[in-house]
Write a protein that holds these residues in place. Structure first.
Motif, mmCIF file in Angstrom:
data_model
loop_
_atom_site.group_PDB
_atom_site.id
_atom_site.type_symbol
_atom_site.label_atom_id
_atom_site.label_comp_id
_atom_site.label_asym_id
_atom_site.label_seq_id
_atom_site.Cartn_x
_atom_site.Cartn_y
_atom_site.Cartn_z
ATOM 1 N N ASN A 1 0.858 -1.022 -0.079
ATOM 2 C CA ASN A 1 -0.095 0.010 -0.047
ATOM 3 C C ASN A 1 1.055 1.245 0.046
ATOM 4 O OD1 ASN A 1 -3.100 -0.136 0.237
ATOM 5 N ND2 ASN A 1 -2.468 -1.983 1.577
ATOM 6 N N GLY A 2 1.867 1.461 1.138
ATOM 7 C CA GLY A 2 2.739 2.299 0.982
ATOM 8 C C GLY A 2 3.912 2.221 1.942
ATOM 9 N N GLY A 3 3.990 3.308 2.967
ATOM 10 C CA GLY A 3 5.228 3.116 3.586
ATOM 11 C C GLY A 3 5.764 1.654 4.351
ATOM 12 N N LEU A 4 4.781 1.186 4.605
ATOM 13 C CA LEU A 4 5.142 -0.366 5.230
ATOM 14 C C LEU A 4 5.496 -1.243 4.224
ATOM 15 C CD1 LEU A 4 2.916 -1.986 8.080
ATOM 16 C CD2 LEU A 4 3.339 -3.106 5.921
ATOM 17 N N GLY A 5 4.795 -1.453 3.078
ATOM 18 C CA GLY A 5 5.349 -2.283 2.251
ATOM 19 C C GLY A 5 6.698 -1.855 1.612
ATOM 20 N N ARG A 6 6.878 -0.819 1.327
ATOM 21 C CA ARG A 6 8.011 -0.023 0.924
ATOM 22 C C ARG A 6 9.125 -0.313 1.706
ATOM 23 N NH1 ARG A 6 11.142 -0.271 -3.457
ATOM 24 N NH2 ARG A 6 13.199 -0.154 -2.089
ATOM 25 N N LEU A 7 8.886 -0.171 3.198
ATOM 26 C CA LEU A 7 10.248 -0.360 4.049
ATOM 27 C C LEU A 7 10.515 -1.965 3.786
ATOM 28 C CD1 LEU A 7 11.364 1.059 6.414
ATOM 29 C CD2 LEU A 7 10.099 -0.263 7.918
ATOM 30 N N ALA A 8 9.665 -2.702 3.556
ATOM 31 C CA ALA A 8 9.930 -4.243 3.711
ATOM 32 C C ALA A 8 10.954 -4.355 2.304
ATOM 33 C CB ALA A 8 8.597 -4.937 3.525
ATOM 34 N N ASN B 1 6.066 -2.515 15.538
ATOM 35 C CA ASN B 1 4.776 -1.597 15.332
ATOM 36 C C ASN B 1 5.182 -0.476 14.344
ATOM 37 O OD1 ASN B 1 3.364 0.868 16.305
ATOM 38 N ND2 ASN B 1 2.143 -0.701 17.074
ATOM 39 N N HIS B 2 3.809 -0.221 13.597
ATOM 40 C CA HIS B 2 4.071 0.938 12.705
ATOM 41 C C HIS B 2 3.146 1.993 12.769
ATOM 42 C CE1 HIS B 2 7.106 -0.935 9.606
ATOM 43 N NE2 HIS B 2 6.301 -2.311 10.421
ATOM 44 N N THR B 3 2.433 2.297 13.985
ATOM 45 C CA THR B 3 1.517 3.189 14.106
ATOM 46 C C THR B 3 0.931 3.424 15.303
ATOM 47 O OG1 THR B 3 -0.981 3.948 13.086
ATOM 48 C CG2 THR B 3 -0.523 1.808 13.660
ATOM 49 N N LEU B 4 0.796 4.543 15.346
ATOM 50 C CA LEU B 4 0.029 5.113 16.799
ATOM 51 C C LEU B 4 -1.405 5.449 16.817
ATOM 52 C CD1 LEU B 4 2.970 7.666 17.525
ATOM 53 C CD2 LEU B 4 2.345 5.676 19.021
ATOM 54 N N GLY C 1 9.499 0.426 17.638
ATOM 55 C CA GLY C 1 8.848 1.279 17.130
ATOM 56 C C GLY C 1 9.997 1.830 15.814
ATOM 57 N N VAL C 2 9.613 2.754 14.965
ATOM 58 C CA VAL C 2 10.174 2.952 13.691
ATOM 59 C C VAL C 2 10.919 4.192 13.689
ATOM 60 C CG1 VAL C 2 9.073 1.019 12.437
ATOM 61 C CG2 VAL C 2 7.960 3.431 12.749
ATOM 62 N N ALA C 3 10.649 4.948 14.720
ATOM 63 C CA ALA C 3 11.437 6.498 14.773
ATOM 64 C C ALA C 3 11.503 6.703 16.292
ATOM 65 C CB ALA C 3 10.796 7.296 14.144
ATOM 66 N N THR D 1 14.906 3.132 14.271
ATOM 67 C CA THR D 1 14.345 4.303 13.056
ATOM 68 C C THR D 1 14.649 3.657 11.692
ATOM 69 O OG1 THR D 1 14.932 6.084 14.427
ATOM 70 C CG2 THR D 1 15.083 6.367 12.309
ATOM 71 N N ASN D 2 13.458 3.929 11.042
ATOM 72 C CA ASN D 2 13.616 3.547 9.590
ATOM 73 C C ASN D 2 14.569 4.213 8.769
ATOM 74 O OD1 ASN D 2 9.746 3.443 9.170
ATOM 75 N ND2 ASN D 2 11.479 2.051 10.072
ATOM 76 N N GLY D 3 14.834 3.314 7.625
ATOM 77 C CA GLY D 3 15.863 3.929 6.681
ATOM 78 C C GLY D 3 15.322 3.480 5.265
ATOM 79 N N LYS E 1 1.316 11.502 15.227
ATOM 80 C CA LYS E 1 0.504 10.662 14.298
ATOM 81 C C LYS E 1 1.320 9.706 13.235
ATOM 82 C CE LYS E 1 -3.389 11.634 16.271
ATOM 83 N NZ LYS E 1 -3.966 10.330 17.255
ATOM 84 N N GLU E 2 2.331 10.318 12.588
ATOM 85 C CA GLU E 2 2.950 9.800 11.460
ATOM 86 C C GLU E 2 4.229 8.967 12.315
ATOM 87 O OE1 GLU E 2 3.099 8.328 8.709
ATOM 88 O OE2 GLU E 2 2.961 10.168 7.728
ATOM 89 N N ALA E 3 4.199 7.434 12.304
ATOM 90 C CA ALA E 3 4.935 6.931 12.848
ATOM 91 C C ALA E 3 6.400 7.110 12.649
ATOM 92 C CB ALA E 3 4.881 5.398 12.762
ATOM 93 N N SER E 4 6.731 7.440 11.299
ATOM 94 C CA SER E 4 8.060 7.483 10.989
ATOM 95 C C SER E 4 8.138 8.536 9.872
ATOM 96 C CB SER E 4 8.986 6.552 10.596
ATOM 97 O OG SER E 4 10.137 6.659 9.933
ATOM 98 N N GLY E 5 7.523 8.103 8.631
ATOM 99 C CA GLY E 5 7.428 8.563 7.386
ATOM 100 C C GLY E 5 8.845 8.113 6.654
HETATM 101 C C1 GPK Z 1 1.870 2.249 8.941
HETATM 102 F F1 GPK Z 1 0.314 1.148 10.457
HETATM 103 C C2 GPK Z 1 0.871 1.367 9.206
HETATM 104 C C3 GPK Z 1 0.166 0.767 8.026
HETATM 105 O O1 GPK Z 1 -0.809 0.079 8.166
HETATM 106 N N1 GPK Z 1 0.631 1.215 6.870
HETATM 107 C C4 GPK Z 1 1.812 2.055 6.846
HETATM 108 O O2 GPK Z 1 2.118 2.153 5.609
HETATM 109 C C5 GPK Z 1 3.542 3.423 7.685
HETATM 110 N N2 GPK Z 1 2.599 2.626 7.931
HETATM 111 C C6 GPK Z 1 3.578 4.444 8.719
HETATM 112 O O3 GPK Z 1 2.467 5.456 8.371
HETATM 113 C C7 GPK Z 1 4.829 5.450 8.324
HETATM 114 O O4 GPK Z 1 4.871 6.681 9.070
HETATM 115 C C8 GPK Z 1 6.141 4.521 8.325
HETATM 116 O O5 GPK Z 1 7.135 5.274 8.094
HETATM 117 C C9 GPK Z 1 5.967 3.399 7.506
HETATM 118 O O6 GPK Z 1 4.722 2.547 7.961
HETATM 119 C C10 GPK Z 1 6.954 2.264 7.652
HETATM 120 O O7 GPK Z 1 7.410 2.166 9.080
#
Ligand code: GPK
Length: 835
Positions: free
Chosen positions: A133-140, A373-376, A451-453, A480-482, A668-672
């Motif tokens: 979807n977005g950040g979480l998948g791209r991080l992987a 964990n990736h979200t607050l 956590g990621v940051a 912290t993410n990279g 609200k943004e876990a890391s970005g």
């Molecule tokens: C966090 F919980 C989730 C989710 O379901 N999907 C997703 O992309 C993101 N995220 C955070 O929102 C970002 O802040 C963070 O950088 C990213 O995960 C990777 O950790």
């Protein structure tokens, strides 16, 4: 018969140079060879896709040589292997990335040129695998690159979705979704491992009985059994021989099943069951940070987790190890709670299939898993309705009850009498309907939680995981993410890469801290000029694409003000729009005003069911339609909504950014991670003290970062005081005007209903404090504009941003995971056949 291996007199496979050579000549031969033997074409009649496939197979051959060498090395060495479990991998196109990691980009460029085809043209043919979807998948995906680059033995496990994230089209200013049929033209990067398959049970009930040894046993009688087939994609590290596997599972009907039903004559039933089986890996759920609680999603999660754990256990046992030592062989990372069912599945496999006693099984399990964990956002924490859960996974429900019972017994002793704490730690939530809390399952079954940051990890301990932190503080840490500089600099920004390497060599690509050697050139007028020239060229390229995709003509000399990410209220794209409207009004009211020209560029998908996010897209395009066509302003203001944001498009957008919008509500943004990619490419950030922004500002220096807005603490305080957005609306003239215009239909052909929900939400509720931060945001944007006038000062800040981003390489993140959590070491790989 599928499991048999071929025994050969020749232990050493003869490796042909045409299949592995890295010279221009060898590559040319390989391309023609593949064109002929794989695609069945000769050059004169080959299509662009034929060439793309031939090229990809030529590259894949070279990956496979490194892959088999890696596997051999791993099996010989008995090294601990990292297993990354993720429901999403947002990989982006493979071809160019593999050329870079193989170190043959230049050679391939020449080889294709000599064959009369253009390399970039073929690279652009690849349909990216959008399995996230977005950040979480791209991080992987970044982490897979870094694991291989750091020569760490690792397997990425996930799902081979037949349809990835939907394609976004904009029609009449609204988002419309289209299916992502990414496999349509074939996928040269995967290898189907038909022989590697596992059965996964679903539904049904559990029988209990006593076996002959007097042992209490469970027998899960499923309603349905599906088969998972492994599809492997090689992931090569940068200029190393390490090539790890990304193993994605495709769901199918098991053979036994076809047999039974077809023979019993119920053809319709058999066909239906087959479809149900295949549906499990059919499509990626497009919800980002929202839970949907759908049965199919739970089935997907369990399906890939079960296949993966069975696979790992197989690997472990084939090495002659005892099941009790599983955790010595594997460290398993849970990418959010999506794979957290692994805790219960591991227990099931150890107890029911491998005959361990509970305490032994629990010891192995809790030494195996670690949870990120990736979200607050509390609303994003996964839960499952208990009844629904039990209908899909009856045995796991029993196991979770038992895990919970034993755990709560322990808790009760420790927290004596504190019912609040006990119920907060319980895996099972009570209410009108009971539910399973996946984060709690992940916490109880993992030896590490991160956590990621820095800010996110800190807030986790104070908010959503507070009671877990109080209970087991030793489990908690921050990672912290990279992001990988290979894709996000070398591949996406070759001109900047060349300019940097000209000054400081190429070492930075693997040791990103070395970018700091650029600092000495930050004040060098010549270097500044070259630096800004690259930026200008990247903006010109993007301008061309924008014109082609949207018909909007933008000025490459204007400031490219960029917010690209999923559309979400907490990310506050609407705050950006309010600023945009404010600039528009200032210009309309004072046409002679000397204003720094800006191009507002937005991109991002909205979850198909997320009404407010879709409305925000419509707002952006509506304001754009008016602004872009108003001759009073349109030589100084432009608005672009770049459709179908994905990895491919991200690679083209980041290098062209002057300003990076990181404006989420603090806390609200876990890391970005887009924030990191943009800054690495020389964009300056305007941002809140949220997620990794905090750490980015720390390293680039506060004088090189545009800070605004409430802090996380102030946000909480404001809410507790009873935040009233209406007072902000009333008291700020520019803000009120902008909101009134939206409400009155000024941007929507006088339709005053279309944005009503959005406006009312802002002035009466505003859960993400958009109005509270507006004034500070606009004031900060004014400073940004002033700063942009001083070209040399801007260039200096831009260079310093890139120079100081070393920390945010995913290599650093992965090194920390390896040292602190997984306890794994590098295992350099030697090429088979090399002596
Ligand atoms: C966090 F919980 C989730 C989710 O379901 N999907 C997703 O992309 C993101 N995220 C955070 O929102 C970002 O802040 C963070 O950088 C990213 O995960 C990777 O950790």
């Amino acid at each position: 018969e599928e499991k048999e291996t071929v025994k050969s007199e020749n232990k050493e496979v003869l490796i042909q140079d045409a299949r592995t050579g890295l010279t221009v000549e060898a590559l040319k031969k390989a391309i023609l060879n593949n064109l002929f033997y794989v695609q069945g074409k000769y050059p004169e009649i080959a299509t662009r896709n034929d060439y793309y496939m031939a090229l990809s197979f030529a590259v894949r051959d070279r990956l496979l040589q490194r892959w088999t060498s890696s596997v051999k090395q791993y099996l010989e060495g008995k090294n601990r292997v990292v297993s990354y479990l993720s429901a999403e991998y947002l990989l982006g196109p493979h071809l160019a990335n593999n050329l870079i990691n193989l170190g043959i980009y230049k050679e391939m460029e020449q080889a294709t040129q000599e064959l009369g085809v253009n390399l970039q043209w073929l690279i652009d043919k690849e349909v990216e695998p959008g399995l996230g979807n977005g950040g979480l998948g791209r991080l992987a995906a970044c982490y897979m690159d870094s694991l291989a680059t750091l020569e760490v033995p690792a397997i990425g496990y996930g799902i081979r979705y037949q349809f990835g994230i939907f394609e976004q089209d904009i029609r009449d200013g609204w988002q419309v979704e289209d299916t992502d049929n990414w496999l349509r033209r074939g996928n040269p990067w995967e290898i189907a491992r038909r022989e590697l398959n596992y059965e996964v049970k679903l539904g049904g009930y559990v029988q209990h009985y006593m076996d002959r040894d007097g042992r209490y046993r469970s027998n899960w009688m499923p309603e349905l059994t599906v088969k998972g087939v492994a599809y492997d994609t090689p992931i090569l590290g940068y200029k190393v021989n390490t090539c790890n596997a990304l193993r994605l599972w495709k769901s199918e009907a098991p053979k036994s099943f076809d047999f039974q039903s077809f023979n019993s004559g119920d053809y319709n039933h058999a066909v239906n069951q087959k479809i149900i089986c295949e549906n499990i890996s059919k499509v990626l759920y497009p919800n980002d940070e929202t839970i949907s609680g759908k049965i199919l999603r739970l089935q997907q999660q369990y399906f890939f987790v079960s296949c993966s754990l069975q696979d790992m256990i197989g690997i472990h046992l084939r090495q002659g190890e005892k099941i009790e030592d599983f955790n010595v062989t594997f460290a398993v990372q849970l990418n959010d709670t999506h794979p957290a069912i692994a805790i219960a599945e591991m227990m099931r496999l150890l107890l029911d299939e491998h005959d361990l006693e509970w305490v032994d099984a629990w010891r192995v399990t809790t030494r195996t898993f670690a949870y990120t964990n990736h979200t607050l956002l509390p609303e994003a924490l996964e839960t499952w309705d208990l009844e629904l859960f039990g209908s899909v996974l009856p045995r796991h429900l029993e196991l979770i009850y038992e895990i919970n019972k034993r755990f709560l017994d322990e808790v009760t002793i420790k927290v004596y009498g504190d019912h609040q704490k006990i119920s907060s730690l319980s895996i099972i939530g009570e209410g009108p309907r009971k539910f399973i809390k996946m984060a709690n399952l992940a916490c109880v079954g993992s030896f590490a939680i991160n956590g990621v940051a820095a800010l996110h990890s800190d807030l986790l301990k104070k908010t959503v995981l507070k009671d877990w932190y109080a209970y087991s503080p030793e489990k908690f840490s921050n990672k912290t993410n990279g992001v990988t500089p290979r894709r996000w600099m070398v591949l996406s920004n070759p001109k900047l890469t060349a300019l940097i390497s000209e000054k400081i060599g190429e070492n930075w690509i693997k040791h990103l801290d070395e970018l700091k050697n650029l600092e000495q050139y930050a004040d060098d007028p010549e270097f500044q000029k070259s630096w800004m020239q690259v930026k200008l060229e990247m903006k010109q390229e993007l301008a061309k694409r924008i014109l082609g995709k949207t018909g909007v003509k933008v000025d490459p000399e204007s400031m490219f003000d960029i917010q690209v990410k999923r559309i979400h209220e907490y990310k506050r794209q609407h705050l950006n729009v309010l600023h945009l409207i404010t600039l528009y009004n200032r210009l309309k009211q004072n046409p002679k005003m000397d204003m720094v020209p800006r191009t507002f560029i937005f991109a991002g998908k909205a979850a198909p069911g997320y009404k407010m996010a879709k409305l925000i897209i419509k707002l952006i395009t509506s304001v754009g339609d008016l602004v872009n066509n108003d001759p009073d302003v349109n030589h100084r203001l432009k608005v672009v909504f770049y459709p179908n944001y994905n990895v491919t498009n991200a690679q083209r957008i980041y290098p062209a950014a002057d300003l990076s919008e990181q404006i989420s509500t603090a806390g609200k943004e876990a890391s970005g991670t887009g924030n990191m990619k943009l800054s690495m490419n020389g964009a300056l950030t305007i941002g809140t003290l949220d997620g990794a922004n905090v750490e980015i500002r720390e390293v680039v220096g506060e004088e090189n970062f545009f800070l605004f807005g409430l802090t996380a603490e102030e946000v909480t305080q404001k809410r507790n005081e009873g935040y009233d957005p209406y007072t902000y609306y009333k008291s700020n003239k520019e803000l009120k005007l902008a909101i009134d215009q939206i409400a009155s239909g000024y941007f929507s052909h006088l339709d005053d209903k279309i944005f009503k929900d959005l406006v009312n939400n802002l002035i009466y509720h505003d859960p993400f404090l958009v109005l509270a931060d507006y004034e500070s945001y606009v004031a900060c944007q004014d400073k940004v504009s002033e700063a942009f006038r001083d070209k040399a000062a801007w260039a200096r800040m831009s260079i310093l941003n890139t120079a100081r981003m070393g920390k945010f390489s995913s290599d650093r993140s992965i090194r920390e995971y390896c040292d602190d959590i997984w306890k794994v070491k590098s295992v350099p790989v030697h090429l088979n056949g090399d002596s």
